[in-house]
Design an enzyme around this catalytic site. Structure first.
Site, PDB file in Angstrom:
ATOM      1  CG  HIS A 166      -1.961   1.103   1.155  1.00  0.00           C
ATOM      2  ND1 HIS A 166      -2.935   1.157   0.185  1.00  0.00           N
ATOM      3  CD2 HIS A 166      -2.153   2.201   1.923  1.00  0.00           C
ATOM      4  CE1 HIS A 166      -3.694   2.230   0.370  1.00  0.00           C
ATOM      5  NE2 HIS A 166      -3.240   2.886   1.423  1.00  0.00           N
ATOM      6  CG  HIS A 183      -5.543   1.970   7.045  1.00  0.00           C
ATOM      7  ND1 HIS A 183      -4.207   2.108   7.327  1.00  0.00           N
ATOM      8  CD2 HIS A 183      -5.802   2.829   6.018  1.00  0.00           C
ATOM      9  CE1 HIS A 183      -3.674   3.018   6.526  1.00  0.00           C
ATOM     10  NE2 HIS A 183      -4.608   3.465   5.720  1.00  0.00           N
ATOM     11  NE  ARG A 227     -13.582   7.839   4.646  1.00  0.00           N
ATOM     12  CZ  ARG A 227     -12.363   8.254   4.327  1.00  0.00           C
ATOM     13  NH1 ARG A 227     -12.122   9.530   4.142  1.00  0.00           N
ATOM     14  NH2 ARG A 227     -11.378   7.392   4.190  1.00  0.00           N
ATOM     15  CG  ASP A 260      -1.094   4.723   3.979  1.00  0.00           C
ATOM     16  OD1 ASP A 260      -1.376   5.199   2.876  1.00  0.00           O
ATOM     17  OD2 ASP A 260      -1.822   4.867   4.980  1.00  0.00           O
TER      18      ASP A 260
END
Ligand SMILES: [Zn+2]
Length: 461
Positions: free
Chosen positions: A59, A284, A223, A335
């Site tokens: 990621h 996550h 979202r 990330d």
């Protein structure tokens, strides 16, 4: 080419472990021979210390690297970090992104990464219109990343991200309302899933003959896409046989918004939209209910943990052991690149578990190596990667056992000790990308500082 390893991490009848004096023969980017108890011969490239399979950084958002060490003034909340991130995103051009990503991927390679999963959402021009042909066309940013990964010597899985909405409104509880993209998010969006899929189909066709790259799908989060859109993106990934990644429950706010709008958790939303399964990796997965853990595990959905980011952004501690026991393979990623150290991420999973439970040893060395290697490659659509075995991609990482940090360490426990700066040599796709701590592309620190300065300069009008 042949590589002689003083020690190598290999599958053994009793489980993976350290074997001494191993010759690895490679051809056309693959391992074609593994000889145990071999003497080094003149033609071999000698790899000292312990040789692990290539590491997978599952990621990444490459441009976030420019925020490292720049978001801590005044305490540095998640929101000051995000404001900086949007300022950078607005300034990116294909040329600037290529230079930055080349340096970022080279830094990863120095630390042993041989495959990266780029969760890519900066698709269009800053005003949201596609790059015209004169600027490289609608996939100009993706092409910049491909070129950067090639120069840095890492395999790239581009997780092309569907990002259609600015957030989940909570103004009218009980009614799902996805807000439009904010102006600073305009360049992330394709308008509709159909338009996203058309662009990604074109990218897959353009990259079909390049065996160093793969195109997968991502849905940014619950979202940024509605449940119906999520179902379509998941359907595209299934039809394409491509990995699907999605950010999940990184911050409690996402859970609160999903519960307010839909009455269910984000994990349940993904499940109901048909987006969970062995081809999916949730990123996550910090704030989960028992039901969420059961849904992820029972569906075989992978989870990519990013402990240094989850610490840096004060996200929380993910239930790693519970997820693994429920059936979710665990991989790791850096990330937002507060570090570029995959071994440190894997170790962070165990360290977080210790802090959360008060117990040591939930994840032993072999499990940590698996997270950093084979499980990560599998999450990136490379199921044969991350092992030193005939037929696997020729990706090798030599970790020194004679640095001040690693000296005196039991080689079998190196995953609990070593970090990026202990990596001496990296072979990716049979090519020697890093030798004696030097990247073949040159001075990586200088590449980084120049590219980061250039990008920050471009953010100031
Ligand atoms: Zn992310």
């Amino acid at each position: 080419m042949s590589f002689w390893c003083e020690r190598a991490w290999l599958a053994q009848p009793g489980g993976p472990g350290v074997v001494e004096s191993v010759r690895v023969e490679t051809a056309e980017g693959r391992i074609v021979g593994v000889e145990l108890g071999a003497a080094a011969s003149d033609g071999d490239v000698r790899l000292g210390g312990i040789v692990l399979p290539g590491l997978a950084n599952a990621h990444s958002h490459a441009f976030h690297r420019a925020l490292r060490g720049r978001t801590h003034a005044g305490g540095g909340s998640f929101w000051t970090w995000r404001a900086g991130m949007y300022a950078l995103a607005a300034a990116l051009t294909p040329e600037l992104y290529e230079r930055l990503a080349r340096a970022v991927y080279a830094e990863m390679a120095l630390g042993g990464t041989t495959a990266v999963g780029e969760f890519h959402y900066v698709h269009h021009r800053a005003d949201g219109t596609p790059h015209p042909a004169s600027e490289g066309g609608p996939n100009a940013m993706a092409e910049a990343l491909r070129s950067a990964a090639r120069d840095a010597g890492v395999h790239l899985t581009l997780l092309d991200t569907c990002y259609l909405h600015g957030g989940l409104g909570t103004e009218h509880p009980g009614t799902a309302q996805h807000e439009p993209l904010a102006p600073e998010q305009a360049r992330f969006g394709d308008g509709t899933v159909e338009a996203w899929a058309r662009r990604v189909d074109a990218l897959r066709a353009a990259w079909a003959d390049d065996d160093r790259v793969l195109v997968g799908a991502a849905a940014h989060s619950v979202r940024a896409v509605t449940p119906d859109e999520l179902r379509e993106v998941a359907g595209w990934a299934r039809r394409a046989g491509a990995p699907l990644h999605v950010h999940l429950s990184e911050q409690p706010g996402e859970n609160e918004a999903a519960l307010a709008a839909f009455g269910v958790t984000p994990t349940r939303l993904l499940h109901d939209a048909g987006a969970l399964g062995p081809g999916t990796t949730a990123i996550h997965a910090v704030h989960l209910t028992d039901d969420d853990v059961a849904l992820l595990g029972a569906s075989g959905t992978g989870v990519c943990l990013c402990p240094t980011t989850e610490r840096d952004l004060a996200d929380g501690l993910a239930p790693g052991l519970r997820l693994l026991r429920a059936g979710s393979p665990l991989s790791v990623g850096t990330d937002q690149h507060v570090g570029a150290d995959v071994l440190a991420e894997a170790r962070g999973v165990e360290e977080h578990e210790r802090l959360a439970t008060g117990r040591r040893g939930s994840f032993g060395p072999a499990t940590l190596v698996e997270m950093a290697t084979s499980a990560g490659h599998a999450a990136l659509g490379r199921p044969d990667g991350g092992r030193i075995a005939v037929g696997a991609p020729a990706d090798l990482v030599a970790v020194r056992l004679d640095t001040a940090r690693t000296a005196g360490t039991d080689p079998a426990q190196v995953a609990l000790v070593a970090g990026a700066t202990d990596v001496s040599d990296v072979v990716a796709g049979g090519e020697l990308v890093v030798r004696d701590g030097e990247h073949r592309a040159g001075d990586v620190a200088r590449m980084l500082s120049e590219a980061i300065d250039e990008l920050w300069t471009a953010t100031t009008p």
